[in-house]
Motif scaffolding. Structure first.
Motif, short mmCIF file in Angstrom:
data_model
loop_
_atom_site.label_atom_id
_atom_site.label_comp_id
_atom_site.label_asym_id
_atom_site.label_seq_id
_atom_site.Cartn_x
_atom_site.Cartn_y
_atom_site.Cartn_z
N ASN A 128 0.85 -1.19 0.00
CA ASN A 128 0.00 0.00 0.00
C ASN A 128 0.88 1.25 0.00
OD1 ASN A 128 -1.89 1.99 0.32
ND2 ASN A 128 -2.65 1.30 2.31
N ASP A 129 1.04 1.84 -1.16
CA ASP A 129 1.90 3.02 -1.28
C ASP A 129 1.25 4.26 -0.67
OD1 ASP A 129 4.39 4.03 -2.19
OD2 ASP A 129 3.35 5.09 -3.79
N ASP A 130 -0.04 4.16 -0.32
CA ASP A 130 -0.74 5.30 0.27
C ASP A 130 -0.75 5.27 1.79
OD1 ASP A 130 -1.42 6.37 -2.23
OD2 ASP A 130 -3.16 5.05 -2.39
N ALA A 131 -0.12 4.26 2.38
CA ALA A 131 -0.06 4.19 3.84
C ALA A 131 0.75 5.38 4.39
CB ALA A 131 0.57 2.88 4.29
N LYS A 181 3.40 7.71 5.89
CA LYS A 181 4.86 7.64 5.85
C LYS A 181 5.43 8.62 6.87
CE LYS A 181 4.99 6.43 0.92
NZ LYS A 181 3.52 6.26 0.80
N ASN A 195 -4.39 -3.46 2.48
CA ASN A 195 -4.29 -2.00 2.56
C ASN A 195 -4.70 -1.49 3.94
OD1 ASN A 195 -3.39 -1.73 -0.05
ND2 ASN A 195 -5.37 -1.10 -0.90
N GLN A 236 -2.42 0.46 6.81
CA GLN A 236 -2.81 1.77 7.35
C GLN A 236 -2.85 1.73 8.88
OE1 GLN A 236 -2.87 4.58 6.06
NE2 GLN A 236 -3.77 4.65 4.02
#
Length: 498
Positions: A324-327, A329, A447, A451
């Motif tokens: 999940n690149d949208d988690a 950071k 995902n 998160q």
């Protein structure tokens, strides 16, 4: 809550070869082009084998060599997506309990007899039940009934297991051979045929009738029998063999040589900084986030990993399809770290932490020193305790630490329970994940887990290791090893002729 050290070492030596026959020319440099040619001999290695039955050997080099002779039902690519090999397709029931694997027609064993669903079912049953204790047996721990029906193998699980199909990267053995351990003569469906074994070598020749219709370019394979891994590196240096696998530490020794090429592949080894959530400072999620912002992962990547491997912001590899690149950071920002700590009515100088690391791992010791330096730059005092492995495991399991550098080796199943165990917050999603029967459903739960993990931050994700296949520069073609098969798509390799 104590954070348990979980070292899940699912060392599964699996393989399978999918792909098209190479054609045209392979570019070697700006002014040289080579046309693939048939012929030549590839020189590889194995350690003195315990058995030639691929279901039971516990010798990794031997298992890899046998993957030249055998095919698997499926293979997982670098993204961990599943591709059929000897399977033509597969399906799962709505309740996630019954997996049906359809077997490809027209596949022949090297003796000319057909590969059948009976062979596949017998292989899986042997793996699960044999007294020889197959290293593949953990992959089938959840399997109940296994049976062949027509051209399909039906596997009924004890409980739902969402990525069960990923674990069927198991070499298929003829039904009559599944129980044999001693004096086993390899007979597979793969790209190469076993021809002879002497005291020092094993000889293979290409399977001209390979079911994929893509004859290997390299005609012969010589397998040099060696006593151990260290000897294989020496044999490679002496040009007695053409390929060898290595980790980053040995890899450095060969960098810069024009006669040696390398092909990287992810090891599946996840490295992280674990927090003791009972520590009076680290029990506060904001302090954990402050620590995360204080660590420059790019420095670890450059100075320790030498720009090899994959930095990660979650517990999964960025190369995997479920990442999940949208988690959330936590970018390197030491000023923000200090501000967050002050918002907790603390000064960084109020915080003193111990960082536990095992003293037999040079890379981890280097990572520990970088983390110590960067936390001390914002005012947090850090003491690195480098201890023997058994002491490290004992202290980590008993909660006698503030932070430790941990590592978990994922199998191709990508089961996050080994990372998230000990955190009850994740249990509902982990249970829901196992009920998913579609890729979209799996992706959605992965995902959400990433998160929640990023928000709670029980650990700081650092990086995934890589290993490399080192090979003689005379070997050309599509060199694309996988962690489960160093000889992935070997039929696309060919040898440069003078």
């Amino acid at each position: 809550m104590k954070r348990l050290l979980v070292l899940f070492l699912a060392a599964v030596f699996l393989s399978g070869c999918m792909g098209n026959t190479p054609s045209g020319k392979v570019k070697r440099s700006d002014d040289e082009r080579y046309t693939p040619k048939y012929g030549g001999t590839l020189k590889i290695y194995s350690y003195n084998p315990d058995t030639f039955n691929p279901l039971y050997t516990r010798n990794k080099a031997n298992a890899q060599m046998l993957m030249l002779i055998y095919d698997t039902l499926i293979k997982c690519d670098e993204s961990q997506m599943v591709h059929p090999v000897l399977a033509s397709d597969y399906s799962v029931s709505d309740d996630g309990l019954v997996w049906t694997v359809m077997i490809k027609n027209g596949v022949l064993w090297h003796d000319g007899t057909p590969f059948t669903a009976e062979d596949a079912a017998a292989t899986l049953i042997a793996v699960k039940e044999s007294p020889h204790k197959s290293p593949y047996a953990p992959a089938l721990y959840n399997a109940g009934k296994i049976e062949a029906t027509g051209d399909s193998v039906i596997i009924t699980l004890k409980e739902p297991q969402t990525n069960f199909i990923n674990l069927l990267e198991i070499p298929m053995v003829k039904k009559s051979d599944t129980a044999v351990y001693d004096n086993f003569k390899p007979l597979g469906t793969g790209q190469y045929v076993f021809t002879e074994k002497t005291h020092k070598k094993i000889y293979l020749t290409s399977n001209k009738g390979w079911w994929k219709g893509a004859d290997p370019f390299i005609e012969n394979v010589e397998v040099l029998l060696l006593p151990d891994k260290e000897t294989s590196v020496y044999a490679f240096e002496a040009r007695e063999i053409d390929v060898v696998t290595t980790d980053l530490l040995n890899w450095r020794e060969f960098s810069g040589s024009s006669e040696i090429k390398s092909a990287e592949y992810s090891s599946g080894s996840y490295n992280f900084l674990a927090f003791n959530l009972e520590n009076r400072f680290l029990s506060n999620p904001d302090i954990r986030k402050a620590v995360a912002h204080a660590i420059d992962k790019s420095r670890i990547f450059k100075e320790v990993l030498l720009s090899h491997g994959s930095l990660t912001d979650t517990f999964l590899n960025p190369k995997w399809w479920v990442y999940n690149d949208d988690a959330i950071k936590y970018a390197y920002d030491p000023g923000l770290s200090v501000d967050i700590i002050k918002q907790q009515n603390l000064s960084p100088k109020d915080i003193t932490l111990e960082l536990l690391v095992n003293n037999d791992n040079e890379m981890k010791l280097s990572v520990a020193e970088i983390i110590k330096q960067e936390l001390e730059e914002i005012g947090i005092a850090v003491r690195v305790s480098a201890v023997e492995w058994q002491t490290f495991v004992s202290r980590a399991n008993s909660g006698a630490y503030d932070m430790y550098l941990g590592e978990i080796n994922y199998s191709t199943e990508i089961n996050p329970k080994y990372v998230l165990r000990g955190n009850p917050q994740f249990e509902p999603l982990l249970s829901l994940l196992q009920l998913q029967t579609t890729d979209s459903g799996r992706k959605d739960i992965y995902n959400k887990l990433q998160q929640e993990y990023a928000q709670l931050l029980p650990d700081i994700p650092l990086y995934f290791d890589v290993e490399a296949l080192l090979y003689n520069s005379k070997i050309l073609g599509d060199i694309s090893p996988l962690r489960t098969n160093m000889f992935n798509d070997v039929h696309k390799w060919f040898i440069e002729y003078e």
